[in-house]
Structure formats: structure tokens, C-alpha cells
Design a protein around this motif. Sequence first.
Motif, PDB file in Angstrom:
ATOM      1  N   GLU A  47      -1.705   0.811   5.231  1.00  0.00           N
ATOM      2  CA  GLU A  47      -1.569  -0.466   5.929  1.00  0.00           C
ATOM      3  C   GLU A  47      -2.363  -0.449   7.235  1.00  0.00           C
ATOM      4  N   LYS A  69       0.833  -1.202   0.000  1.00  0.00           N
ATOM      5  CA  LYS A  69       0.000   0.000   0.000  1.00  0.00           C
ATOM      6  C   LYS A  69       0.870   1.254   0.000  1.00  0.00           C
ATOM      7  N   ASP A 126      -7.942   1.652   1.757  1.00  0.00           N
ATOM      8  CA  ASP A 126      -7.340   1.057   0.570  1.00  0.00           C
ATOM      9  C   ASP A 126      -5.903   1.519   0.357  1.00  0.00           C
TER      10      ASP A 126
END
Length: 333
Positions: A33, A3, A30
Amino acid sequence: MEKRFKSGMSLGKFKEFHKGHELLIQSGIDACEKFTILVCSLKSENIPGIIRYKWMKQTFPNANVVHVTEELPQYPEEHPDFWNIWKSVIERYSPTLDVMFASEDYGKTLGDLMGINHIIVDKERKTIPISGTAVRNKPITNWDYISEAAKPYFVKRFVFIGPESVGKTEMCKRLSKAYDTVWVPEYGRQLYEERNGILDLEDFPKIALQQSKNEEELCQKANKILICDTDNLITGVFAKMYFPDRYKEVEEFFEAQILKTSKNYSMYFLLTPEVASIYDGTRLFLEERWAHFRALESELIKRKLPFNIIIGTGYKERILTASQEINSYLKDF
């Protein structure tokens, strides 16, 4: 998949928790982390913060959801050190922060102050065209934009009461079908039939509590409105009719319950006993139906509860009247 950020956060009141809030938070989840959500509340707010906290936990179970209950300034003009106060709060709950996600410009201000990234999500409300104000003013009109976890809070409840054998149950069934929602059956009736018509005074508080429990459970499944067959008010009146000499034993309980639950209803519908009664072997007060009606009307007036009297000798006429009253009420929401 790696991410973009290690640790991110969002904060807000989320009083009218809607799809726009979900877009904001999901964007952060999204991209990060670890993601922290600060649900901030004041004691004076109409929707308790603990309720909003639970909505968020239900919707985003894997996020770090924190309920901030400190009485903090809400606008920069309220305190000369406004921004540093909020910086301190954020750093307390998320000390290793990389990015702030927001849907308004305060995200940039706080991000710059803290020396971290900021991402503004759907500021113009083009992706999700909704706002908390719109939901607050017209929750029924904006129903599809309300988060699923929050919908039960905004459900409008309509309760039908009346003497024996006036068609409450059939009306509730038909109206729930017409409005594509659920209805709450009368638990006292169910218990009465299970007990072969034998009830003790001690059963009536149990009936009231179970009726309320069933109502809360079905409210989770309701579509905009909930149709309720009976409430604690009528259960208390029935207890008084069954046990007039002993009602004092449960009067305090019912006064507390009625005070607690009657505020949940947008409207009471009191049915007149004009319809022909049905002698099914379980009715005990058919001869006193008008007296029972007047007792219920008196209780509604005394407690200043919103109600409409439904008259007529047939279901079609009564359902039409009730539907018109419900629709008239909902148009403002």
C-alpha cells in the motif's frame, strides 16, 4: 484490490539506474500500500546522488522516495556494527515496515534482523539480464536496459565546430538522421538572422547560455548520441572576432562557460575550410576562414580537449570520416 503488505521498501545506490531496478521497485509497489525507496549516496561517487534521486522520483512519482546522504559504511567489513547501522537508517525513514524488497542476499539479512518479511526479486538476473556494472562499462551497448529517466545522463555528445561556411549545419542534419537521433542547431545563427545581422557584444553571453539550454533540452530526446552544431568555445571565439577591442569584457564569462560545458563532449570535430564558401549575405569572415580555423585548433589544443580534424571537399567524404570516428569511439561503450 487489497495489497499483500501495508508498508514496504527498497534501498540502493541506483548509480546506473536500469530496468532491473525498475522491476525490483515495481514489484514492491505492486505488493504494498505504501512503498519507500531509499536512494543512498556518498559525496565521492561519480554520479551525484541528487541526480539519481530525481531519476527515481521521475520514474516512480507515487512512491516515497528519500535521498539518504549520510556517509555510511558500504560493506560489513568496514564497520563492526554495519547491519545495525543500516537497520537504524531504514527504521528512521520507514518506521512501520512489513517487508523489504531486494535483488541480493542483504535483503534477507536485514529482514531477519528487523523481524520483517523479505522478498528477493530476480537475484539471478534471468528476467532482466543486466547489472549496474554492465551499464557502467558499456552504456551504449546496453542502451535498451537503461531506465528512460537515466538515459540522458549516458548520452554521448559530439560537437561540430569550424569557420564560417564549412558545412557544419548540413553535416549535423545528415548525421543525426543517419544515427536516428536529434541535433542541436546553432542558436547564434538563428539570432543573427532574426536581428538582420546586428549583434552586440552583450548578445554573445546570451547566445552561449541559450545554446547550452537548448542542448540540455534536446539531450532528453537523444538516442544514444547527440549531434551538436557549435558550442561555447566557438561562440567565444566569434565574440572575439566581432569585438576584438572589447572582448575582455566577456572573457571571464566565456572562460567559465567553456570550462563548465566542454567536458560534456566526447569528441570535437573541427572542419577545415576546404569546401567552397557560400556568399549568402550573412558571412563576415569568409576571407579569414583559415585564420579562424587555426584559432579554433589552438583553443582545442590549449584546453586539451579531444578533437578530430575533418578534411575533404564534399559532404560525402566528410560525413564518412566523422561517422568512422564516432563509430570507433562508441565501440568501447
